[in-house]
Design a protein around this motif. Structure first.
Motif, PDB file in Angstrom:
ATOM      1  N   GLN A 198       0.831  -1.207   0.000  1.00 26.73           N
ATOM      2  CA  GLN A 198       0.000   0.000   0.000  1.00 26.73           C
ATOM      3  C   GLN A 198       0.866   1.258   0.000  1.00 26.73           C
ATOM      4  O   GLN A 198       0.451   2.315  -0.455  1.00 26.73           O
ATOM      5  N   VAL A 199       2.085   1.131   0.514  1.00 22.05           N
ATOM      6  CA  VAL A 199       2.977   2.274   0.680  1.00 22.05           C
ATOM      7  C   VAL A 199       3.750   2.532  -0.605  1.00 22.05           C
ATOM      8  O   VAL A 199       4.220   1.603  -1.258  1.00 22.05           O
ATOM      9  N   LYS A 200       3.906   3.810  -0.958  1.00 24.38           N
ATOM     10  CA  LYS A 200       4.623   4.191  -2.169  1.00 24.38           C
ATOM     11  C   LYS A 200       5.740   5.176  -1.835  1.00 24.38           C
ATOM     12  O   LYS A 200       5.550   6.086  -1.019  1.00 24.38           O
ATOM     13  N   LEU A 201       6.878   4.983  -2.463  1.00 25.36           N
ATOM     14  CA  LEU A 201       7.960   5.974  -2.392  1.00 25.36           C
ATOM     15  C   LEU A 201       7.664   7.089  -3.369  1.00 25.36           C
ATOM     16  O   LEU A 201       7.269   6.834  -4.513  1.00 25.36           O
ATOM     17  N   GLN A 202       7.841   8.327  -2.937  1.00 20.56           N
ATOM     18  CA  GLN A 202       7.631   9.445  -3.853  1.00 20.56           C
ATOM     19  C   GLN A 202       8.717  10.497  -3.695  1.00 20.56           C
ATOM     20  O   GLN A 202       8.990  10.969  -2.590  1.00 20.56           O
ATOM     21  N   LEU A 203       9.350  10.831  -4.819  1.00 19.74           N
ATOM     22  CA  LEU A 203      10.279  11.951  -4.873  1.00 19.74           C
ATOM     23  C   LEU A 203       9.508  13.163  -5.366  1.00 19.74           C
ATOM     24  O   LEU A 203       8.557  13.047  -6.130  1.00 19.74           O
ATOM     25  N   GLN A 204       9.927  14.330  -4.944  1.00 15.93           N
ATOM     26  CA  GLN A 204       9.199  15.543  -5.300  1.00 15.93           C
ATOM     27  C   GLN A 204       9.564  15.985  -6.714  1.00 15.93           C
ATOM     28  O   GLN A 204      10.625  16.540  -6.967  1.00 15.93           O
TER      29      GLN A 204
END
Length: 217
Positions: A198-204
């Motif tokens: 369910q968790v996602k890595l996100q870069l800005q």
């Protein structure tokens, strides 16, 4: 004359892309409000932390937003919920989808509306603002909303998954690295360890485009 009772302290209004969250990469009109009740160690918008008395009436704000002919609005800060007339602004933006970026320390209940997306932080230990988290907000988030953890250390990662395990959020969950403090690859390894898809890595995304030397929070 501006109606002071229906005015907000506005830092800037501009047209760009959403750099994070479920609308990442989409065009949006940004309304950045002045004033914040937190002082995060990694804050990247320090110019909007204090009130500046740059008052704009709600109708005046709507007029400026309408110039861009875009139905996506992102309300950010500072901390947008910190101003008493922010709810009136969101309700006045009923013809728009409003993404509200909030630090998670103030009650989001009144802002759970048909035209809103709540993108809410839970502050991790490295922020130095963990004590201000209003954890009951997590249960108010819907499937369309976002819970965001900005992480800069193993301690932050362990804290994040402790909160996820305790509250089992129904919304999207994003992890965002603090630039220069943690390698995104290390976050991925921790995600594998916890085996939570369910968790996602996100870069800005916006920082990759305009500030390549600041590719984190």
């Amino acid at each position: 004359m501006k109606d002071k009772d229906k005015s907000l302290d506005v830092n800037e209004i501009f047209y760009s892309i959403d750099g994070e969250g479920i609308r990442a990469g989409q065009l949006a009109v940004f309304i950045r409000l002045n004033g914040c009740n937190e002082r995060c160690s990694y804050c990247d918008t320090s110019y909007a932390l204090k009130f500046a008395n740059n008052m704009m009436g709600i109708c005046e704000i709507l007029d400026e937003v309408s110039v861009y002919s875009c139905k996506n609005v992102t309300l950010t800060g500072g901390e947008p919920l910190y101003q008493e007339n922010s709810l009136g602004l969101v309700k006045a933006l009923s013809d728009y989808e409003v993404n509200i970026e909030t630090n998670g320390s103030l009650d989001v209940g009144d802002f759970i509306l048909d035209n809103t997306i709540i993108t809410m932080d839970i502050k991790t230990p490295s922020s130095n603002m963990e004590s201000l988290n209003l954890y009951e907000n997590i249960k108010k988030l819907r499937g369309r909303d976002v819970l965001k953890f900005v992480v800069g250390s193993k301690e932050d990662m362990d804290f994040t998954y402790k909160i996820i395990d305790a509250y089992k959020p129904a919304c999207h969950i994003y992890l965002s690295p603090v630039f220069g403090q943690i390698d995104p690859a290390n976050i991925v390894e921790k995600m594998k360890e916890y085996k939570d898809d369910q968790v996602k890595l996100q870069l800005q995304m916006h920082k990759f485009i305009w500030n390549p030397d600041q590719r984190g929070v």
